[in-house]
Motif scaffolding. Structure first.
Motif, PDB file in Angstrom:
ATOM      1  N   HIS A 177       0.817  -1.217   0.000  1.00  0.00           N
ATOM      2  CA  HIS A 177       0.000   0.000   0.000  1.00  0.00           C
ATOM      3  C   HIS A 177       0.855   1.274   0.000  1.00  0.00           C
ATOM      4  N   PRO A 178       1.703   1.465  -1.018  1.00  0.00           N
ATOM      5  CA  PRO A 178       2.617   2.612  -1.049  1.00  0.00           C
ATOM      6  C   PRO A 178       1.920   3.966  -0.977  1.00  0.00           C
ATOM      7  N   ARG A 179       0.725   4.085  -1.568  1.00  0.00           N
ATOM      8  CA  ARG A 179       0.021   5.372  -1.506  1.00  0.00           C
ATOM      9  C   ARG A 179      -0.414   5.686  -0.079  1.00  0.00           C
ATOM     10  N   LEU A 180      -0.861   4.685   0.656  1.00  0.00           N
ATOM     11  CA  LEU A 180      -1.245   4.883   2.050  1.00  0.00           C
ATOM     12  C   LEU A 180      -0.026   5.260   2.887  1.00  0.00           C
ATOM     13  N   VAL A 181       1.098   4.600   2.610  1.00  0.00           N
ATOM     14  CA  VAL A 181       2.352   4.941   3.303  1.00  0.00           C
ATOM     15  C   VAL A 181       2.701   6.407   3.055  1.00  0.00           C
ATOM     16  N   ALA A 182       2.581   6.826   1.787  1.00  0.00           N
ATOM     17  CA  ALA A 182       2.899   8.210   1.431  1.00  0.00           C
ATOM     18  C   ALA A 182       1.973   9.191   2.153  1.00  0.00           C
TER      19      ALA A 182
END
Length: 252
Positions: free
Chosen positions: A109-114
């Protein structure tokens, strides 16, 4: 607390110039450790060796139990480095920079991490702007946020406030303190002695390739002549201690 970084007899030369002449230091887990030194003292060389960017000529360095020379891959998994200049991609937006790093670290979930990092560092309103539109303090916040994607156990900050105005410097100091409060080990190099005085749990002074003094601020104050009592007692600043110690070494 356990030991996060252990350095013994570290040596490095460039051609015929010996830059590190047997550096010893130890950093405890969760502490803010400041390595002080003038330009050319070897601070960045130490950081490059500890972060596996440069091979030492002699001595040993162990990060989180892993030797930097024989197990660099394991070392890199638990550290992050923020250099003197913000290492952000100018073409991407702030959010896209963070998503890219999350993907490179193979996080879910890279967008959530960002989005979480943007919120944590107060950059949500600027998320879809390019870093070229950011202030110096905002760029440094984004740079540190990029370094913290994946929650590394140790972060190296190599002169992180170089070129920042006083307000932005204080902003970075606040972030560093918050990181340490969360249990992150901070290895800080700086020429701003006030910075180390405000932040550091442990301090080492690197001079001409050697550690010439180390300890807490209170321990270093004991190396300074006793304060003179006139109307009030004036405690020495870290800058006065640094200059006195370096001056004594140069006289010998």
């Amino acid at each position: 607390m356990g030991t996060a970084i252990a350095v013994r007899g570290l040596r490095k030369s460039f051609k015929d110039k010996e830059v590190l002449k047997g550096v010893d230091l130890e950093v405890k887990q969760g502490e803010i450790f400041a390595l002080l030194g003038s330009n050319g003292a070897g601070k960045t060389t130490v950081v490059k060796i500890l972060t596996t960017l440069l091979a030492q000529d002699g001595g040993s360095a162990v990060i989180n139990g892993f030797d930097v020379a024989s197990k660099p891959g394991q070392v890199r998994q638990s550290i992050s480095l923020t250099g003197q200049f913000a290492a952000v991609d100018e073409i991407l937006t702030g959010r896209e920079n963070l998503i890219m790093i999350a993907k490179l670290r193979h996080l879910d979930h890279p967008r959530l991490v960002a989005d979480n990092m943007l919120q944590r560092f107060g950059l949500t309103d600027a998320a879809d702007r390019k870093p070229s539109t950011y202030s110096g303090g905002m760029r440094r916040r984004l740079d540190i946020a990029l370094s913290l994607v994946g929650n590394p156990r140790i972060i190296f900050l190599d002169e992180p406030t170089t070129g920042l105005d006083p307000e932005a410097r204080i902003e970075v100091w606040k972030i560093v303190k918050e990181l340490a409060d969360r249990g992150t080990t901070i290895f800080l190099t700086t020429q701003y002695l006030e910075e180390a005085e405000q932040l550091a749990d442990g301090i080492a002074i690197l001079h001409e390739g050697r550690i010439i003094a180390g300890g807490t601020l209170e321990e270093l104050k004991k190396l300074f002549p006793p304060a003179k009592t006139e109307f009030v007692e004036k405690q020495p600043t870290l800058e006065e201690i640094f200059l006195a110690i370096v001056g004594q070494k140069e006289e010998k």
